[in-house]
Every structure is written in C-alpha cells, then in structure tokens.
Design a protein around this motif. Structure first.
Motif, short mmCIF file in Angstrom:
data_model
loop_
_atom_site.label_atom_id
_atom_site.label_comp_id
_atom_site.label_asym_id
_atom_site.label_seq_id
_atom_site.Cartn_x
_atom_site.Cartn_y
_atom_site.Cartn_z
N LEU A 89 3.61 -15.43 -2.46
CA LEU A 89 3.39 -14.12 -1.87
C LEU A 89 2.40 -13.38 -2.77
O LEU A 89 2.56 -13.37 -3.99
N VAL A 90 1.40 -12.74 -2.16
CA VAL A 90 0.40 -12.00 -2.90
C VAL A 90 0.39 -10.56 -2.39
O VAL A 90 0.26 -10.33 -1.19
N ILE A 91 0.54 -9.60 -3.31
CA ILE A 91 0.55 -8.19 -2.96
C ILE A 91 -0.61 -7.50 -3.67
O ILE A 91 -0.81 -7.69 -4.88
N ASP A 92 -1.36 -6.70 -2.93
CA ASP A 92 -2.43 -5.89 -3.51
C ASP A 92 -1.77 -4.61 -4.05
O ASP A 92 -1.24 -3.82 -3.27
N PRO A 93 -1.78 -4.38 -5.36
CA PRO A 93 -1.06 -3.23 -5.91
C PRO A 93 -1.67 -1.88 -5.53
O PRO A 93 -0.98 -0.87 -5.58
N SER A 94 -2.92 -1.85 -5.12
CA SER A 94 -3.53 -0.57 -4.76
C SER A 94 -3.22 -0.16 -3.32
O SER A 94 -3.14 1.03 -3.02
N THR A 95 -3.01 -1.13 -2.43
CA THR A 95 -2.73 -0.83 -1.03
C THR A 95 -1.33 -1.24 -0.59
O THR A 95 -0.88 -0.82 0.48
N LEU A 96 -0.68 -2.09 -1.38
CA LEU A 96 0.62 -2.69 -1.08
C LEU A 96 0.58 -3.62 0.14
O LEU A 96 1.61 -3.97 0.69
N GLU A 97 -0.62 -4.03 0.54
CA GLU A 97 -0.75 -5.03 1.59
C GLU A 97 -0.34 -6.38 1.02
O GLU A 97 -0.66 -6.71 -0.12
N ALA A 98 0.34 -7.16 1.84
CA ALA A 98 0.85 -8.45 1.38
C ALA A 98 0.35 -9.57 2.30
O ALA A 98 0.11 -9.35 3.49
N ARG A 99 0.24 -10.75 1.71
CA ARG A 99 -0.11 -11.94 2.46
C ARG A 99 0.57 -13.12 1.78
O ARG A 99 1.02 -13.01 0.63
#
Length: 76
Positions: free
Chosen positions: A31-41
């Motif tokens: 799981l990868v989360i973008d810490p600036s947007t909290l979007e996950a993939r």
C-alpha cells in the motif's frame, strides 16, 4: 466470518509512505499513501475492500495523531 487485515510500515518518506499488508499476517501486498494528499494506491492495482479498510484505519490514526502508525490491524 469477518475480515482481518494487518499492515506494517516499511518506509516513511516525504513523497510516499509504504506499508506491507494482507490478511492476518500474510504481508503479500504493498500500500502506498501520498502524505501530502492522503491518496492511496496499491502496487498490484487492485484497490479492493481489504486495501480500503486498512487505508481508512491508517489515515484515521494519522488525522488524530499526526503520525503514520508502525502497525495497524483492521478487524471487521
């Protein structure tokens, strides 16, 4: 029968936060989360109910504490 999804932090960079996760202790997905947007993939492209459940728990804890947890479990 319920679902148990576990995750453990493997990398917390400035551009992405990465977790190994899977059912119980089978950490077979990333799981990868973008810490600036909290979007996950997820790396395998299958953002299913297990990925959604564990992401919601991780993001919820981040919102309350300001830190990404080292481990997380969803049981539902």
């Amino acid at each position: 029968m319920g679902m148990v999804v576990a995750a453990r932090l493997i990398e917390a960079g400035t551009n992405e936060v990465r977790y190994e996760f899977g059912f119980e202790d089978g950490f077979d997905r990333i799981l990868v989360i973008d810490p600036s947007t909290l979007e996950a993939r997820v790396e395998d492209g299958d953002f299913n109910s297990a990925a959604s459940a564990i992401t919601a728990k991780i993001v919820s804890l981040w919102r309350s504490s300001g830190e990404f947890p080292a481990r997380m479990v969803f049981a539902g």
